[in-house]
Design a protein around this motif. Structure first.
Motif, PDB file in Angstrom:
ATOM      1  N   LEU A 193      -4.197   2.968  -1.526  1.00  0.00           N
ATOM      2  CA  LEU A 193      -5.187   2.354  -0.650  1.00  0.00           C
ATOM      3  C   LEU A 193      -6.530   2.230  -1.364  1.00  0.00           C
ATOM      4  CD1 LEU A 193      -5.675   1.308   2.255  1.00  0.00           C
ATOM      5  CD2 LEU A 193      -6.416   3.621   2.850  1.00  0.00           C
ATOM      6  N   ALA A 194      -6.834   3.179  -2.237  1.00  0.00           N
ATOM      7  CA  ALA A 194      -8.118   3.159  -2.953  1.00  0.00           C
ATOM      8  C   ALA A 194      -8.265   1.902  -3.792  1.00  0.00           C
ATOM      9  CB  ALA A 194      -8.244   4.405  -3.833  1.00  0.00           C
ATOM     10  N   ASN A 200     -11.541  -3.930   5.178  1.00  0.00           N
ATOM     11  CA  ASN A 200     -10.982  -4.541   6.389  1.00  0.00           C
ATOM     12  C   ASN A 200      -9.705  -5.333   6.123  1.00  0.00           C
ATOM     13  OD1 ASN A 200     -13.108  -3.532   7.954  1.00  0.00           O
ATOM     14  ND2 ASN A 200     -14.396  -5.322   7.541  1.00  0.00           N
ATOM     15  N   ALA A 201      -9.376  -5.543   4.861  1.00  0.00           N
ATOM     16  CA  ALA A 201      -8.227  -6.396   4.537  1.00  0.00           C
ATOM     17  C   ALA A 201      -6.926  -5.622   4.376  1.00  0.00           C
ATOM     18  CB  ALA A 201      -8.511  -7.187   3.263  1.00  0.00           C
ATOM     19  N   VAL A 202      -6.996  -4.309   4.178  1.00  0.00           N
ATOM     20  CA  VAL A 202      -5.788  -3.540   3.867  1.00  0.00           C
ATOM     21  C   VAL A 202      -5.759  -2.222   4.633  1.00  0.00           C
ATOM     22  CG1 VAL A 202      -5.459  -4.512   1.555  1.00  0.00           C
ATOM     23  CG2 VAL A 202      -6.952  -2.532   1.845  1.00  0.00           C
ATOM     24  N   ASN A 203      -4.537  -1.768   4.910  1.00  0.00           N
ATOM     25  CA  ASN A 203      -4.317  -0.426   5.439  1.00  0.00           C
ATOM     26  C   ASN A 203      -2.897  -0.012   5.076  1.00  0.00           C
ATOM     27  OD1 ASN A 203      -2.463  -1.357   7.562  1.00  0.00           O
ATOM     28  ND2 ASN A 203      -4.283  -2.094   8.644  1.00  0.00           N
ATOM     29  N   GLY A 204      -2.469   1.135   5.551  1.00  0.00           N
ATOM     30  CA  GLY A 204      -1.159   1.637   5.175  1.00  0.00           C
ATOM     31  C   GLY A 204      -0.006   0.748   5.573  1.00  0.00           C
ATOM     32  N   SER A 239      -4.505   8.914  -1.697  1.00  0.00           N
ATOM     33  CA  SER A 239      -4.516   7.448  -1.704  1.00  0.00           C
ATOM     34  C   SER A 239      -5.882   6.873  -1.372  1.00  0.00           C
ATOM     35  CB  SER A 239      -3.472   6.914  -0.713  1.00  0.00           C
ATOM     36  OG  SER A 239      -3.347   5.509  -0.825  1.00  0.00           O
ATOM     37  N   TYR A 240      -6.697   7.626  -0.629  1.00  0.00           N
ATOM     38  CA  TYR A 240      -8.040   7.153  -0.291  1.00  0.00           C
ATOM     39  C   TYR A 240      -8.994   7.223  -1.483  1.00  0.00           C
ATOM     40  CZ  TYR A 240      -7.042   7.139   4.751  1.00  0.00           C
ATOM     41  OH  TYR A 240      -6.533   6.869   6.005  1.00  0.00           O
ATOM     42  N   ILE A 241      -8.727   8.118  -2.412  1.00  0.00           N
ATOM     43  CA  ILE A 241      -9.671   8.384  -3.498  1.00  0.00           C
ATOM     44  C   ILE A 241      -9.153   7.918  -4.853  1.00  0.00           C
ATOM     45  CG2 ILE A 241     -10.869  10.208  -4.787  1.00  0.00           C
ATOM     46  CD1 ILE A 241     -11.955   9.699  -1.976  1.00  0.00           C
ATOM     47  N   HIS A 242      -7.911   8.230  -5.152  1.00  0.00           N
ATOM     48  CA  HIS A 242      -7.373   7.983  -6.493  1.00  0.00           C
ATOM     49  C   HIS A 242      -6.758   6.582  -6.586  1.00  0.00           C
ATOM     50  CE1 HIS A 242      -7.248  12.472  -6.143  1.00  0.00           C
ATOM     51  NE2 HIS A 242      -7.956  12.302  -7.251  1.00  0.00           N
ATOM     52  N   SER A 243      -7.310   5.768  -7.460  1.00  0.00           N
ATOM     53  CA  SER A 243      -6.697   4.460  -7.697  1.00  0.00           C
ATOM     54  C   SER A 243      -5.451   4.693  -8.545  1.00  0.00           C
ATOM     55  CB  SER A 243      -7.677   3.518  -8.402  1.00  0.00           C
ATOM     56  OG  SER A 243      -8.267   4.122  -9.524  1.00  0.00           O
ATOM     57  N   ILE A 286       0.828  -1.196   0.000  1.00  0.00           N
ATOM     58  CA  ILE A 286       0.000   0.000   0.000  1.00  0.00           C
ATOM     59  C   ILE A 286       0.867   1.252   0.000  1.00  0.00           C
ATOM     60  CG2 ILE A 286      -1.912   1.202   1.113  1.00  0.00           C
ATOM     61  CD1 ILE A 286      -2.486  -1.679   0.130  1.00  0.00           C
ATOM     62  N   ASP A 287       0.598   2.124  -0.948  1.00  0.00           N
ATOM     63  CA  ASP A 287       1.300   3.398  -1.069  1.00  0.00           C
ATOM     64  C   ASP A 287       0.345   4.512  -0.643  1.00  0.00           C
ATOM     65  OD1 ASP A 287       3.822   4.747  -2.650  1.00  0.00           O
ATOM     66  OD2 ASP A 287       2.014   5.956  -2.826  1.00  0.00           O
ATOM     67  N   CYS A 288       0.776   5.313   0.327  1.00  0.00           N
ATOM     68  CA  CYS A 288      -0.049   6.414   0.821  1.00  0.00           C
ATOM     69  C   CYS A 288       0.610   7.769   0.566  1.00  0.00           C
ATOM     70  CB  CYS A 288      -0.337   6.247   2.311  1.00  0.00           C
ATOM     71  SG  CYS A 288      -1.560   4.958   2.680  1.00  0.00           S
ATOM     72  N   ASP A 289       1.514   7.825  -0.419  1.00  0.00           N
ATOM     73  CA  ASP A 289       2.155   9.095  -0.752  1.00  0.00           C
ATOM     74  C   ASP A 289       1.132  10.047  -1.380  1.00  0.00           C
ATOM     75  OD1 ASP A 289       4.406   7.840   0.111  1.00  0.00           O
ATOM     76  OD2 ASP A 289       5.395   7.742  -1.834  1.00  0.00           O
ATOM     77  N   GLY A 290       1.488  11.315  -1.397  1.00  0.00           N
ATOM     78  CA  GLY A 290       0.589  12.320  -1.955  1.00  0.00           C
ATOM     79  C   GLY A 290      -0.004  13.155  -0.848  1.00  0.00           C
ATOM     80  N   ILE A 291      -1.312  13.332  -0.878  1.00  0.00           N
ATOM     81  CA  ILE A 291      -1.991  14.129   0.148  1.00  0.00           C
ATOM     82  C   ILE A 291      -2.018  13.336   1.443  1.00  0.00           C
ATOM     83  CG2 ILE A 291      -4.156  15.230   0.800  1.00  0.00           C
ATOM     84  CD1 ILE A 291      -4.710  15.671  -2.160  1.00  0.00           C
ATOM     85  N   ILE A 292      -1.190  13.729   2.394  1.00  0.00           N
ATOM     86  CA  ILE A 292      -1.070  12.987   3.653  1.00  0.00           C
ATOM     87  C   ILE A 292      -2.286  13.210   4.548  1.00  0.00           C
ATOM     88  CG2 ILE A 292       0.320  12.627   5.709  1.00  0.00           C
ATOM     89  CD1 ILE A 292       1.627  11.653   3.143  1.00  0.00           C
ATOM     90  N   LYS A 293      -2.707  14.447   4.701  1.00  0.00           N
ATOM     91  CA  LYS A 293      -3.853  14.762   5.541  1.00  0.00           C
ATOM     92  C   LYS A 293      -5.112  14.794   4.677  1.00  0.00           C
ATOM     93  CE  LYS A 293      -1.220  17.311   9.019  1.00  0.00           C
ATOM     94  NZ  LYS A 293      -1.063  18.585   9.760  1.00  0.00           N
ATOM     95  N   SER A 294      -5.584  13.616   4.339  1.00  0.00           N
ATOM     96  CA  SER A 294      -6.730  13.502   3.454  1.00  0.00           C
ATOM     97  C   SER A 294      -8.026  13.858   4.177  1.00  0.00           C
ATOM     98  CB  SER A 294      -6.842  12.074   2.923  1.00  0.00           C
ATOM     99  OG  SER A 294      -8.079  11.869   2.282  1.00  0.00           O
ATOM    100  N   PRO A 295      -8.898  14.639   3.531  1.00  0.00           N
ATOM    101  CA  PRO A 295     -10.208  14.905   4.136  1.00  0.00           C
ATOM    102  C   PRO A 295     -11.088  13.659   4.177  1.00  0.00           C
ATOM    103  CG  PRO A 295     -10.112  15.790   1.909  1.00  0.00           C
ATOM    104  CD  PRO A 295      -8.722  15.351   2.254  1.00  0.00           C
ATOM    105  N   TYR A 296     -10.666  12.610   3.478  1.00  0.00           N
ATOM    106  CA  TYR A 296     -11.440  11.371   3.428  1.00  0.00           C
ATOM    107  C   TYR A 296     -10.833  10.287   4.325  1.00  0.00           C
ATOM    108  CZ  TYR A 296     -12.914  13.902  -0.710  1.00  0.00           C
ATOM    109  OH  TYR A 296     -13.360  14.880  -1.556  1.00  0.00           O
ATOM    110  N   SER A 297      -9.900  10.674   5.170  1.00  0.00           N
ATOM    111  CA  SER A 297      -9.166   9.709   5.985  1.00  0.00           C
ATOM    112  C   SER A 297     -10.073   8.962   6.955  1.00  0.00           C
ATOM    113  CB  SER A 297      -8.068  10.424   6.778  1.00  0.00           C
ATOM    114  OG  SER A 297      -7.475   9.541   7.711  1.00  0.00           O
TER     115      SER A 297
END
Length: 309
Positions: A192-193, A202-206, A127-131, A84-95
């Protein structure tokens, strides 16, 4: 009767998830790669899929000539995993806190300048929104001994669409990030998206990805693989909405494989956002064409009373 059938097809499309069957041509391609065992025309080898695993994964060019695609493969039928790659917008409003579990994030993606140049109202990928998919391995100047690979050397353009076969499903992402040299040269990583779409929330996270070596990443050389500023819903508020906006173009790209033979995923209508309307991606199988089954019709149509509708 016609209204009933049309309503049924509409209902099926509206209620469909991305978890439909993989198109026949992509499934045959996937099975053929696994059964072949290993790459015979590696563009670059010497990569790891798993920490502490074998250093025998490759960016494979076996089908650059016939299908104009490249992909990642190991040996003995192994493909890649999905970290899982969470680079980019770290403080996501969709977190929801899952990316925050990562111990290795960067405050920007590799192509932040191109994204900002699109002028579409976002600062970077989320990472929460963009595949998105991680391809390429780079090293800072002066660092020797690190195995590098630059997809651009083979016509893969930044922010181009990448097809991902995972958990018996087909999704599309964009190439938005690269692997750095802060560890061993790795392959097999996505946002993550897209991991959530593949395997469930429930199967994945950072800090927890999918470690089975059964994920196929397919990249497409050429400018026709780049959605650009207007070809994707960059301001989507859900992962499904962004995925929907890539579907029509992704479905066209997979027609390269094995001469077509499949129509790809259908967009949902429950993503909470809007993207470009799907178009006919399979010549001869568009609206109004004769058909026997839904497989004879390009998305977003189904076979109704012998016609694609």
């Amino acid at each position: 009767m016609l209204l009933t059938n049309a309503a049924l097809v509409t209902g099926l499309l509206a209620g469909s998830s991305y978890a439909g069957s993989i198109p026949a041509n992509v499934k045959t391609f996937y099975d053929g790669i696994k059964s072949k065992g290993s790459c015979s025309k590696a563009l670059k080898t010497g990569f790891y899929a798993l920490d502490g695993g074998a250093k025998d994964f490759s960016y494979c060019g076996d089908h650059m000539t016939d299908y104009n695609v490249l992909y990642i493969q190991g040996k003995n039928g192994q493909l890649a995993d999905m970290d899982i790659d969470c680079d980019g917008i770290i403080k996501s409003p969709y977190s929801d806190g899952r990316c925050e579990a990562s111990q290795d994030t960067q405050p920007q993606s590799s192509y932040i300048e191109q994204i900002q140049g699109y002028n579409v109202g976002i600062k970077d990928v989320d990472s929460y929104i963009h595949s998105y998919v991680v391809l390429g391995n780079y090293a800072d100047q002066g660092k020797s001994g690190y195995t590098t690979f630059h997809p651009t050397d083979y016509g893969i353009e930044p922010l181009s669409i990448v097809a991902v076969v995972c958990n018996n499903q087909l999704f599309y992402g964009v190439w938005a990030d690269q692997n750095g040299d802060d560890g061993p040269p790795m392959v097999g990583e996505a946002s993550l998206a897209i991991a959530t779409l593949c395997f469930g929330k429930n199967a994945v996270n950072g800090d927890k990805g999918h470690s089975d070596l059964d994920v196929l990443y397919i990249a497409f050389p050429g400018s026709d693989a780049v959605p650009g500023a207007k070809g994707a819903n960059w301001k989507a508020s859900t992962a499904k909405a962004f995925q929907d906006s890539l579907t029509a173009q992704g479905n066209k790209l997979i027609q390269r494989i094995g001469g077509g033979g499949g129509s790809g995923p259908s967009p949902t209508t429950t993503g909470g956002g809007s993207g470009p309307a799907p178009t006919c991606a399979w010549a001869g199988h568009c609206k109004g064409a004769s058909c026997k089954t839904d497989d004879d019709c390009s998305d977003p149509w189904g076979c109704v009373s012998g016609k694609c509708a």
